[in-house]
Scaffold this motif. Sequence first.
Motif, mmCIF file in Angstrom:
data_model
loop_
_atom_site.group_PDB
_atom_site.id
_atom_site.type_symbol
_atom_site.label_atom_id
_atom_site.label_comp_id
_atom_site.label_asym_id
_atom_site.label_seq_id
_atom_site.Cartn_x
_atom_site.Cartn_y
_atom_site.Cartn_z
ATOM 1 N N SER A 25 -26.416 -32.561 -13.670
ATOM 2 C CA SER A 25 -26.892 -32.631 -12.285
ATOM 3 C C SER A 25 -25.759 -32.781 -11.268
ATOM 4 O O SER A 25 -26.025 -32.941 -10.076
ATOM 5 N N GLU A 28 -26.144 -35.993 -9.408
ATOM 6 C CA GLU A 28 -27.398 -36.279 -8.693
ATOM 7 C C GLU A 28 -28.250 -37.256 -9.491
ATOM 8 O O GLU A 28 -28.932 -38.094 -8.928
ATOM 9 N N ARG A 29 -28.200 -37.126 -10.800
ATOM 10 C CA ARG A 29 -28.911 -38.066 -11.676
ATOM 11 C C ARG A 29 -27.858 -38.878 -12.430
ATOM 12 O O ARG A 29 -27.001 -38.314 -13.089
ATOM 13 N N ARG A 95 -19.677 -38.068 -8.904
ATOM 14 C CA ARG A 95 -20.671 -37.082 -8.478
ATOM 15 C C ARG A 95 -20.250 -35.729 -9.032
ATOM 16 O O ARG A 95 -20.146 -35.588 -10.236
#
Length: 144
Positions: A25, A28-29, A95
């Motif tokens: 992700s 994001e996760r 990230r």
Amino acid sequence: MSEKPYSPPDLSLRGDEHVRAYRESGGERGYIWNGVPILLLTATGRRSGRPRTSALIFGRDGDDYLIVASKGGAPEHPEWYRNLTAHPEAEIQVRDRHIPVVARTARDDEKSRLWSIMTEVWPNYDSYQARTDRPIPVVVLTPP
């Protein structure tokens, strides 16, 4: 070091599953876990020579990233820490950013200040230190 009460974390996302979700992700996760930021550390295995990735809580000190080799207060250091001491050049993912870093263990003269930064992020580190006789290292990851 002031000790705050231990708060059990939500362990529904951990280990290889956490790393996989984070990578797939772009962070994001899995970037926020139990309300704290997580990075992926990829270090070279000291025996295998292969890349090994761990999802770890982190803090910041200027441009440096900070991680703690707590292993929940176990009597021995985590494998990722042993790998970093053998091979300090590593990579972190924050990230979707991949950042080369050089790792070092915090010096005695700076550890207290860096420990305070990290216990602000994750107060359980004080409880982990109380569980073990080994001094828990704070690791400084410095980008080039």
